[in-house]
Design a protein around this motif. Structure first.
Motif, PDB file in Angstrom:
ATOM      1  N   UNK A 113      27.778  50.456-108.505  1.00  0.00           N
ATOM      2  CA  UNK A 113      27.836  50.245-109.951  1.00  0.00           C
ATOM      3  C   UNK A 113      29.179  49.704-110.421  1.00  0.00           C
ATOM      4  N   UNK A 114      30.223  49.857-109.629  1.00  0.00           N
ATOM      5  CA  UNK A 114      31.538  49.357-110.042  1.00  0.00           C
ATOM      6  C   UNK A 114      31.548  47.837-110.203  1.00  0.00           C
ATOM      7  N   UNK A 115      30.604  47.152-109.549  1.00  0.00           N
ATOM      8  CA  UNK A 115      30.563  45.692-109.652  1.00  0.00           C
ATOM      9  C   UNK A 115      30.092  45.249-111.037  1.00  0.00           C
ATOM     10  N   UNK A 116      29.574  46.180-111.842  1.00  0.00           N
ATOM     11  CA  UNK A 116      29.087  45.829-113.171  1.00  0.00           C
ATOM     12  C   UNK A 116      30.186  45.221-114.034  1.00  0.00           C
ATOM     13  N   UNK A 117      31.429  45.570-113.752  1.00  0.00           N
ATOM     14  CA  UNK A 117      32.543  45.027-114.535  1.00  0.00           C
ATOM     15  C   UNK A 117      32.855  43.579-114.174  1.00  0.00           C
ATOM     16  N   UNK A 118      32.288  43.093-113.082  1.00  0.00           N
ATOM     17  CA  UNK A 118      32.593  41.734-112.636  1.00  0.00           C
ATOM     18  C   UNK A 118      31.370  41.144-111.934  1.00  0.00           C
ATOM     19  N   UNK A 119      30.257  41.055-112.653  1.00  0.00           N
ATOM     20  CA  UNK A 119      29.015  40.541-112.072  1.00  0.00           C
ATOM     21  C   UNK A 119      29.203  39.078-111.666  1.00  0.00           C
ATOM     22  N   UNK A 120      28.857  38.707-110.436  1.00  0.00           N
ATOM     23  CA  UNK A 120      28.985  37.307-110.011  1.00  0.00           C
ATOM     24  C   UNK A 120      28.190  36.396-110.943  1.00  0.00           C
ATOM     25  N   UNK A 121      28.786  35.292-111.357  1.00  0.00           N
ATOM     26  CA  UNK A 121      28.161  34.476-112.393  1.00  0.00           C
ATOM     27  C   UNK A 121      28.622  33.030-112.288  1.00  0.00           C
ATOM     28  N   UNK A 122      27.748  32.108-112.691  1.00  0.00           N
ATOM     29  CA  UNK A 122      28.106  30.700-112.732  1.00  0.00           C
ATOM     30  C   UNK A 122      27.503  30.036-113.955  1.00  0.00           C
ATOM     31  N   UNK A 123      28.222  29.077-114.551  1.00  0.00           N
ATOM     32  CA  UNK A 123      27.743  28.320-115.699  1.00  0.00           C
ATOM     33  C   UNK A 123      26.868  27.170-115.212  1.00  0.00           C
ATOM     34  N   UNK A 124      25.660  27.044-115.775  1.00  0.00           N
ATOM     35  CA  UNK A 124      24.694  26.081-115.271  1.00  0.00           C
ATOM     36  C   UNK A 124      25.237  24.653-115.272  1.00  0.00           C
ATOM     37  N   UNK A 130      28.177  20.285-109.186  1.00  0.00           N
ATOM     38  CA  UNK A 130      28.530  20.482-107.778  1.00  0.00           C
ATOM     39  C   UNK A 130      29.995  20.861-107.650  1.00  0.00           C
ATOM     40  N   UNK A 131      30.605  20.460-106.557  1.00  0.00           N
ATOM     41  CA  UNK A 131      32.023  20.728-106.361  1.00  0.00           C
ATOM     42  C   UNK A 131      32.336  22.194-106.183  1.00  0.00           C
ATOM     43  N   UNK A 132      33.571  22.543-106.522  1.00  0.00           N
ATOM     44  CA  UNK A 132      34.060  23.884-106.229  1.00  0.00           C
ATOM     45  C   UNK A 132      33.310  24.972-107.000  1.00  0.00           C
ATOM     46  N   UNK A 133      32.854  24.659-108.232  1.00  0.00           N
ATOM     47  CA  UNK A 133      32.125  25.662-109.007  1.00  0.00           C
ATOM     48  C   UNK A 133      30.856  26.085-108.280  1.00  0.00           C
ATOM     49  N   UNK A 135      30.229  25.668-105.022  1.00  0.00           N
ATOM     50  CA  UNK A 135      30.605  26.307-103.752  1.00  0.00           C
ATOM     51  C   UNK A 135      30.983  27.764-103.958  1.00  0.00           C
ATOM     52  N   UNK A 136      31.761  28.047-104.993  1.00  0.00           N
ATOM     53  CA  UNK A 136      32.180  29.424-105.244  1.00  0.00           C
ATOM     54  C   UNK A 136      30.995  30.302-105.636  1.00  0.00           C
ATOM     55  N   UNK A 137      30.074  29.753-106.429  1.00  0.00           N
ATOM     56  CA  UNK A 137      28.897  30.518-106.850  1.00  0.00           C
ATOM     57  C   UNK A 137      28.002  30.841-105.654  1.00  0.00           C
ATOM     58  N   UNK A 138      27.766  29.865-104.799  1.00  0.00           N
ATOM     59  CA  UNK A 138      26.989  30.104-103.589  1.00  0.00           C
ATOM     60  C   UNK A 138      27.701  31.120-102.688  1.00  0.00           C
ATOM     61  N   UNK A 139      29.025  31.029-102.631  1.00  0.00           N
ATOM     62  CA  UNK A 139      29.794  31.978-101.840  1.00  0.00           C
ATOM     63  C   UNK A 139      29.632  33.399-102.339  1.00  0.00           C
ATOM     64  N   UNK A 140      29.509  33.565-103.663  1.00  0.00           N
ATOM     65  CA  UNK A 140      29.283  34.904-104.208  1.00  0.00           C
ATOM     66  C   UNK A 140      27.925  35.457-103.780  1.00  0.00           C
ATOM     67  N   UNK A 141      26.916  34.593-103.733  1.00  0.00           N
ATOM     68  CA  UNK A 141      25.599  35.053-103.275  1.00  0.00           C
ATOM     69  C   UNK A 141      25.668  35.439-101.803  1.00  0.00           C
ATOM     70  N   UNK A 142      26.380  34.651-101.000  1.00  0.00           N
ATOM     71  CA  UNK A 142      26.541  34.997 -99.585  1.00  0.00           C
ATOM     72  C   UNK A 142      27.270  36.333 -99.434  1.00  0.00           C
ATOM     73  N   UNK A 143      28.218  36.579-100.298  1.00  0.00           N
ATOM     74  CA  UNK A 143      29.056  37.781-100.195  1.00  0.00           C
ATOM     75  C   UNK A 143      28.361  39.023-100.747  1.00  0.00           C
ATOM     76  N   UNK A 144      27.785  38.894-101.958  1.00  0.00           N
ATOM     77  CA  UNK A 144      27.223  40.054-102.634  1.00  0.00           C
ATOM     78  C   UNK A 144      25.695  40.114-102.588  1.00  0.00           C
TER      79      UNK A 144
END
Length: 382
Positions: A113-124, A130-133, A135-144
């Motif tokens: 539940x501690x992740x609620x303060x920083x839910x992985x998120x990306x702006x459509x 594409x680009x780094x935004x 890549x970072x969003x996909x990386x969050x799915x791989x991680x969390x």
């Protein structure tokens, strides 16, 4: 400075690296040669089969000819191959086996539940560029194992655009997508506002859809927050409390079934906690509504199995494990359906809720992410 020695038998070498000694077998090195006779230079696929490599392959000589490069001469072919030391270090297999079953692969991070303060998120809009935004969003799915999307159009079919960011829609008997419509105090009880226990979707399929996307189009009812639980964290908590119970759920298959429409009878036989042969934790299947009669547990173990099953459910239901958020129109979330369980809270008052959902697969998401990471690394090296 790295050094290399060849075993007197020629069956392996030992590299002395800053991280410690690493051994590599002759046949492994020969099989992983990167030269143009062994690998297609365009796509990296092997041009030879293992049968083309002599069974008696050994190493005649090995030396570090220049910084970062290992040269190896193989017998009986007399073939010379150069290896990048950084590549060898990244692919080293000379390491101790995991001491405990249920270890996590690199890049995976459990959460509660501690992740609620920083839910992985990306702006459509940023993700669509594409680009780094992206890549970072996909990386969050791989991680969390999950991530939200915000500021997407609240129009039907947008979920296909979200899947298009990383892969392809997986069509099932439900079609390319499915509708989730709920009315509070409905005239038809099929459109219920009752809450759902956290679960993984479609456990009765083999292979199970490994990605689920839910996109919100309408949300005027009070309540109905979405909830996600890290199935890996829940399994590891069970292991810490009851190692024998963890092993029971990992060692024995449950059975899942769906036969809710004409011409469809989907069944699977898989453990609720899935481990790779080396003990890596790779999957969770948990869905009480779709669980069929469990018949693959010996009589003497069935009572303990059910106790472990009950405890895993209690851990999943623990509010300390859950991350909740409300999906507003134009928002979506993407989950790794082999890891993250999802649910919704109940509704009250009046209003409607309309989401569209579809399935995709982690191989596409992982491929897109890995290709972007490699491209970024190559650009940085230039």
């Amino acid at each position: 400075m790295p050094t290399v020695t060849v075993d007197p038998t020629g069956s392996f070498i030992t590299l002395q690296m800053s991280s410690g000694p690493l051994r590599f077998h002759a046949v492994w090195l020969r099989d992983n040669a990167q030269d143009h006779e062994t690998r297609a230079q365009g796509n990296g696929q092997r041009l030879i089969a293992l049968r083309d490599i002599p069974a008696e392959t050994r190493i005649e000589a090995a030396e570090i000819s220049q910084p970062g490069t290992l040269d190896v001469r193989f017998a009986p072919e007399g073939k010379r191959v150069s290896f990048d030391l950084a590549w060898l270090e990244a692919h080293a297999y000379d390491q101790a086996a995991a001491a405990q079953r249920g270890w996590l692969q690199d890049g995976v991070e459990t959460w509660d539940a501690d992740l609620m303060a920083d839910v992985p998120c990306g702006d459509f809009a940023a993700l669509a560029q594409g680009g780094r935004a992206l890549q970072d969003w996909l990386g969050q799915i791989m991680r969390y194992g999950f991530a939200k999307v915000v500021n997407a159009p609240a129009t039907p079919g947008t979920l296909f655009d979200i899947v298009g960011l990383f892969g392809h829609v997986r069509e099932t008997n439900y079609g390319r997508h499915f509708e989730v419509r709920t009315e509070v105090n409905p005239s038809n009880l099929a459109f219920t506002g009752l809450g759902l226990q956290a679960h993984t979707d479609n456990p009765y399929r083999d292979p199970v859809p490994t990605v689920q996307v839910l996109h919100c189009l309408e949300s005027s009812a009070a309540g109905g927050e979405n909830m996600v639980v890290d199935g890996f964290a829940a399994a590891l908590r069970l292991r810490a409390e009851d190692p024998e119970g963890f092993d029971l759920l990992a060692n024995h298959c449950a059975r899942f079934e769906y036969a809710g429409e004409d011409g469809v009878c989907l069944t699977s036989r898989r453990p609720m906690i899935e481990l790779a042969p080396d003990g890596a934790l790779i999957g969770i299947r948990f869905n009480n509504r779709s669980c069929a009669a469990i018949t693959d547990v010996p009589f003497d173990l069935m009572a303990d199995y059910y106790a472990a099953y009950r405890r895993l459910g209690e851990i999943i239901d623990d509010t300390a494990m859950e991350v909740t958020f409300r999906l507003n129109p134009g928002e979506a979330f993407v989950i790794d359906n082999t890891r993250v369980l999802h649910a919704r809270k109940g509704y009250s008052g009046e209003g409607t809720r309309w989401l569209q959902g579809c399935y995709a697969d982690m191989d596409g998401l992982r491929s897109t992410y890995d290709a972007m990471v490699r491209s970024t690394a190559l650009e940085a090296a230039e």
